[in-house]
Write an enzyme that holds these catalytic residues in place. Sequence first.
Site, PDB file in Angstrom:
ATOM      1  N   CYS A  13     121.961  18.392 -41.245  1.00  0.00           N
ATOM      2  CA  CYS A  13     121.440  17.376 -42.149  1.00  0.00           C
ATOM      3  C   CYS A  13     121.328  18.003 -43.544  1.00  0.00           C
ATOM      4  O   CYS A  13     120.686  19.059 -43.709  1.00  0.00           O
ATOM      5  CB  CYS A  13     120.053  16.923 -41.675  1.00  0.00           C
ATOM      6  SG  CYS A  13     119.187  15.939 -42.895  1.00  0.00           S
ATOM      7  N   HIS A  41     124.132  14.011 -16.877  1.00  0.00           N
ATOM      8  CA  HIS A  41     124.140  15.161 -17.790  1.00  0.00           C
ATOM      9  C   HIS A  41     124.640  14.815 -19.183  1.00  0.00           C
ATOM     10  O   HIS A  41     124.985  15.700 -19.959  1.00  0.00           O
ATOM     11  CB  HIS A  41     124.966  16.310 -17.188  1.00  0.00           C
ATOM     12  CG  HIS A  41     124.365  16.837 -15.925  1.00  0.00           C
ATOM     13  ND1 HIS A  41     125.084  17.548 -14.996  1.00  0.00           N
ATOM     14  CD2 HIS A  41     123.112  16.740 -15.422  1.00  0.00           C
ATOM     15  CE1 HIS A  41     124.301  17.868 -13.993  1.00  0.00           C
ATOM     16  NE2 HIS A  41     123.092  17.388 -14.216  1.00  0.00           N
ATOM     17  N   CYS A  89     117.391  18.022 -44.497  1.00  0.00           N
ATOM     18  CA  CYS A  89     116.363  18.884 -43.859  1.00  0.00           C
ATOM     19  C   CYS A  89     116.978  20.085 -43.148  1.00  0.00           C
ATOM     20  O   CYS A  89     116.264  20.901 -42.576  1.00  0.00           O
ATOM     21  CB  CYS A  89     115.545  18.058 -42.856  1.00  0.00           C
ATOM     22  SG  CYS A  89     116.464  17.511 -41.417  1.00  0.00           S
ATOM     23  N   PRO A 104     138.247  19.911  -1.494  1.00  0.00           N
ATOM     24  CA  PRO A 104     139.212  20.785  -0.820  1.00  0.00           C
ATOM     25  C   PRO A 104     138.605  22.114  -0.360  1.00  0.00           C
ATOM     26  O   PRO A 104     139.202  22.824   0.434  1.00  0.00           O
ATOM     27  CB  PRO A 104     140.299  21.014  -1.881  1.00  0.00           C
ATOM     28  CG  PRO A 104     139.665  20.694  -3.183  1.00  0.00           C
ATOM     29  CD  PRO A 104     138.582  19.712  -2.907  1.00  0.00           C
ATOM     30  N   CYS A 163     114.831  14.862 -36.869  1.00  0.00           N
ATOM     31  CA  CYS A 163     115.145  14.779 -38.309  1.00  0.00           C
ATOM     32  C   CYS A 163     114.321  13.637 -38.898  1.00  0.00           C
ATOM     33  O   CYS A 163     114.280  12.536 -38.343  1.00  0.00           O
ATOM     34  CB  CYS A 163     116.636  14.496 -38.492  1.00  0.00           C
ATOM     35  SG  CYS A 163     117.065  14.103 -40.207  1.00  0.00           S
ATOM     36  N   GLY A 205     133.852  16.129  -5.255  1.00  0.00           N
ATOM     37  CA  GLY A 205     134.263  17.039  -6.339  1.00  0.00           C
ATOM     38  C   GLY A 205     133.134  17.822  -6.952  1.00  0.00           C
ATOM     39  O   GLY A 205     133.160  18.113  -8.156  1.00  0.00           O
TER      40      GLY A 205
HETATM   41  C1  BV8 Z   1     116.320  20.441 -14.887  1.00  0.00           C
HETATM   42  C2  BV8 Z   1     126.130  19.484 -19.022  1.00  0.00           C
HETATM   43  C3  BV8 Z   1     113.957  20.276 -15.127  1.00  0.00           C
HETATM   44  C4  BV8 Z   1     126.455  20.569 -19.999  1.00  0.00           C
HETATM   45  C5  BV8 Z   1     125.405  20.617 -16.979  1.00  0.00           C
HETATM   46  C6  BV8 Z   1     115.809  22.736  -8.614  1.00  0.00           C
HETATM   47  C7  BV8 Z   1     115.306  21.571  -9.216  1.00  0.00           C
HETATM   48  C8  BV8 Z   1     115.442  21.362 -10.571  1.00  0.00           C
HETATM   49  C9  BV8 Z   1     116.114  22.291 -11.377  1.00  0.00           C
HETATM   50  C10 BV8 Z   1     116.615  23.443 -10.800  1.00  0.00           C
HETATM   51  C11 BV8 Z   1     116.480  23.661  -9.432  1.00  0.00           C
HETATM   52  N1  BV8 Z   1     117.063  24.838  -9.138  1.00  0.00           N
HETATM   53  C12 BV8 Z   1     117.588  25.362 -10.281  1.00  0.00           C
HETATM   54  C13 BV8 Z   1     117.307  24.549 -11.296  1.00  0.00           C
HETATM   55  C14 BV8 Z   1     117.688  24.796 -12.689  1.00  0.00           C
HETATM   56  C15 BV8 Z   1     119.068  24.269 -13.034  1.00  0.00           C
HETATM   57  C16 BV8 Z   1     120.108  24.511 -11.971  1.00  0.00           C
HETATM   58  O1  BV8 Z   1     120.415  23.643 -11.177  1.00  0.00           O
HETATM   59  N2  BV8 Z   1     120.676  25.712 -11.996  1.00  0.00           N
HETATM   60  C17 BV8 Z   1     121.742  26.053 -11.072  1.00  0.00           C
HETATM   61  C18 BV8 Z   1     122.798  26.894 -11.821  1.00  0.00           C
HETATM   62  C19 BV8 Z   1     121.136  26.830  -9.921  1.00  0.00           C
HETATM   63  N3  BV8 Z   1     119.003  22.845 -13.323  1.00  0.00           N
HETATM   64  C20 BV8 Z   1     118.680  22.463 -14.570  1.00  0.00           C
HETATM   65  O2  BV8 Z   1     118.407  23.242 -15.461  1.00  0.00           O
HETATM   66  C21 BV8 Z   1     118.682  20.982 -14.856  1.00  0.00           C
HETATM   67  N4  BV8 Z   1     117.476  20.621 -15.553  1.00  0.00           N
HETATM   68  O3  BV8 Z   1     116.240  20.526 -13.716  1.00  0.00           O
HETATM   69  O4  BV8 Z   1     115.226  20.177 -15.725  1.00  0.00           O
HETATM   70  C22 BV8 Z   1     113.604  21.733 -15.195  1.00  0.00           C
HETATM   71  C23 BV8 Z   1     113.450  22.300 -16.452  1.00  0.00           C
HETATM   72  C24 BV8 Z   1     113.094  23.648 -16.520  1.00  0.00           C
HETATM   73  C25 BV8 Z   1     112.945  24.417 -15.354  1.00  0.00           C
HETATM   74  C26 BV8 Z   1     113.155  23.836 -14.101  1.00  0.00           C
HETATM   75  C27 BV8 Z   1     113.489  22.478 -14.025  1.00  0.00           C
HETATM   76  C28 BV8 Z   1     119.821  20.600 -15.786  1.00  0.00           C
HETATM   77  C29 BV8 Z   1     121.154  20.823 -15.121  1.00  0.00           C
HETATM   78  C30 BV8 Z   1     122.278  20.208 -15.981  1.00  0.00           C
HETATM   79  C31 BV8 Z   1     123.063  21.309 -16.679  1.00  0.00           C
HETATM   80  N5  BV8 Z   1     124.179  20.706 -17.423  1.00  0.00           N
HETATM   81  N6  BV8 Z   1     126.362  19.969 -17.656  1.00  0.00           N
HETATM   82  C32 BV8 Z   1     127.922  20.880 -20.045  1.00  0.00           C
HETATM   83  O5  BV8 Z   1     128.716  20.238 -19.320  1.00  0.00           O
HETATM   84  O6  BV8 Z   1     128.290  21.762 -20.841  1.00  0.00           O
HETATM   85  S1  BV8 Z   1     125.766  21.313 -15.496  1.00  0.00           S
HETATM   86  C33 BV8 Z   1     127.444  21.387 -15.311  1.00  0.00           C
HETATM   87  O7  BV8 Z   1     127.670  22.300 -14.270  1.00  0.00           O
HETATM   88  C34 BV8 Z   1     128.076  20.113 -14.824  1.00  0.00           C
HETATM   89  O8  BV8 Z   1     127.553  18.971 -15.428  1.00  0.00           O
HETATM   90  C35 BV8 Z   1     127.860  20.149 -13.356  1.00  0.00           C
HETATM   91  O9  BV8 Z   1     126.618  19.589 -13.021  1.00  0.00           O
HETATM   92  C36 BV8 Z   1     127.818  21.621 -13.090  1.00  0.00           C
HETATM   93  C37 BV8 Z   1     129.127  22.045 -12.483  1.00  0.00           C
HETATM   94  O10 BV8 Z   1     129.045  21.679 -11.142  1.00  0.00           O
HETATM   95  P1  BV8 Z   1     130.231  20.883 -10.446  1.00  0.00           P
HETATM   96  O11 BV8 Z   1     130.393  19.562 -11.086  1.00  0.00           O
HETATM   97  O12 BV8 Z   1     129.954  20.939  -9.022  1.00  0.00           O
HETATM   98  O13 BV8 Z   1     131.526  21.698 -10.825  1.00  0.00           O
HETATM   99  P2  BV8 Z   1     131.990  23.094 -10.220  1.00  0.00           P
HETATM  100  O14 BV8 Z   1     133.067  23.631 -11.100  1.00  0.00           O
HETATM  101  O15 BV8 Z   1     130.795  23.932  -9.926  1.00  0.00           O
HETATM  102  O16 BV8 Z   1     132.643  22.683  -8.836  1.00  0.00           O
HETATM  103  C38 BV8 Z   1     133.810  21.888  -8.842  1.00  0.00           C
HETATM  104  C39 BV8 Z   1     133.993  21.414  -7.429  1.00  0.00           C
HETATM  105  O17 BV8 Z   1     135.137  20.562  -7.386  1.00  0.00           O
HETATM  106  C40 BV8 Z   1     134.266  22.555  -6.456  1.00  0.00           C
HETATM  107  O18 BV8 Z   1     133.523  22.360  -5.282  1.00  0.00           O
HETATM  108  C41 BV8 Z   1     135.767  22.409  -6.158  1.00  0.00           C
HETATM  109  O19 BV8 Z   1     136.096  22.829  -4.849  1.00  0.00           O
HETATM  110  C42 BV8 Z   1     135.945  20.932  -6.312  1.00  0.00           C
HETATM  111  N7  BV8 Z   1     137.305  20.497  -6.637  1.00  0.00           N
HETATM  112  C43 BV8 Z   1     138.244  21.149  -7.359  1.00  0.00           C
HETATM  113  N8  BV8 Z   1     139.351  20.369  -7.448  1.00  0.00           N
HETATM  114  C44 BV8 Z   1     139.078  19.211  -6.793  1.00  0.00           C
HETATM  115  C45 BV8 Z   1     137.784  19.284  -6.275  1.00  0.00           C
HETATM  116  N9  BV8 Z   1     137.216  18.284  -5.573  1.00  0.00           N
HETATM  117  C46 BV8 Z   1     137.962  17.180  -5.377  1.00  0.00           C
HETATM  118  N10 BV8 Z   1     139.231  17.031  -5.839  1.00  0.00           N
HETATM  119  C47 BV8 Z   1     139.817  18.028  -6.538  1.00  0.00           C
HETATM  120  N11 BV8 Z   1     141.077  17.880  -6.989  1.00  0.00           N
END
Ligand code: BV8
Length: 249
Positions: free
Chosen positions: A156, A121, A159, A223, A133, A196
């Site tokens: 920019c 990502h 542009c 967790p 650009c 995670g």
């Molecule tokens: C795309 C960067 C093609 C920006 C991020 C099926 C196939 C393809 C696409 C899709 C699909 N279904 C849906 C989609 C669309 C979408 C998607 O997945 N939507 C979700 C919401 C349903 N995907 C996309 O758009 C992707 N692009 O597929 O392009 C396309 C194009 C058009 C149309 C269709 C397809 C792009 C996805 C990337 C988005 N960018 N990040 C930024 O950071 O600002 S996503 C961002 O959120 C993160 O990078 C990460 O991926 C996500 C967060 O998830 P997690 O990392 O799991 O974090 P979260 O807080 O949710 O969970 C934390 C976990 O840690 C918890 O489980 C918790 O219990 C645990 N935890 C907590 N403490 C600890 C711990 N674990 C261990 N130790 C601890 N101490």
Amino acid sequence: MAQHITEVQHWLQNAAHIAMLTGAGVSAESGVPTFRDAQTGYWARFKPEDLATEDAFRRDPACVWDWYAERRSNLQHVQPNPGHRAVADFQHRHPGRLTLITQNVDGLHQRAGSPGVLALHGNIFEDQWLDACALARRPQDACHVGQAEPGRPPRCAQCGNMVRPAVVWFGEMLPSAALAAAEQAAARCQVMLVVGTAGVVYPAAGLAHRARAAGAQVVVVNPEPTELDEVADAVLRGTSARLLPLLLD
Ligand code: BV8
């Protein structure tokens, strides 16, 4: 769970190739808010589609730019934790055996010393143009980009093109080379560690399914329950900073 840990340690010792998929949880013990944490998580205050999308940036560049500026600033004050370091140390002790795939944009795996990180990502500390650009391929190659100010993404001077964070927003394609390498690692590994991550965002989360389909043993380290527990051969309920040093000895 001790029995599970021993079992997973055994699987890892016998694995020629290990793939690891990490998410925001591996940085939680460094003090970086996760996305879904109800209290402190980024998504607690906003919804993903409200901020991490190109449409959101075009609609309200100030709000989105400031959100990333805040995250970049917070990340200046954090360090990799024992979980990040355990992965990097393992990779250096066993060159080529562990492929690290991360959804995180915080750069903490790279700062811990992990080589060859597949950053699906992008990287929050890098910029790119919102539109192409004519004068410079990247903002950092341009000598005529205004300074970033609160609420004002740099532009920019020639542009007027806006600078945006070099991260993959929802609805955007992932970097093809990184995704292809991640898919290859998932297809060839004997063990995939899923650490995670809530397992909600695709196509990253799909890598666990791909590894399972190719015959790998899938291990979830978290967790809390995740969307990927159902494809796991083992679920270790614990934090990455505590469990990764035990698993990757
Ligand atoms: C795309 C960067 C093609 C920006 C991020 C099926 C196939 C393809 C696409 C899709 C699909 N279904 C849906 C989609 C669309 C979408 C998607 O997945 N939507 C979700 C919401 C349903 N995907 C996309 O758009 C992707 N692009 O597929 O392009 C396309 C194009 C058009 C149309 C269709 C397809 C792009 C996805 C990337 C988005 N960018 N990040 C930024 O950071 O600002 S996503 C961002 O959120 C993160 O990078 C990460 O991926 C996500 C967060 O998830 P997690 O990392 O799991 O974090 P979260 O807080 O949710 O969970 C934390 C976990 O840690 C918890 O489980 C918790 O219990 C645990 N935890 C907590 N403490 C600890 C711990 N674990 C261990 N130790 C601890 N101490």
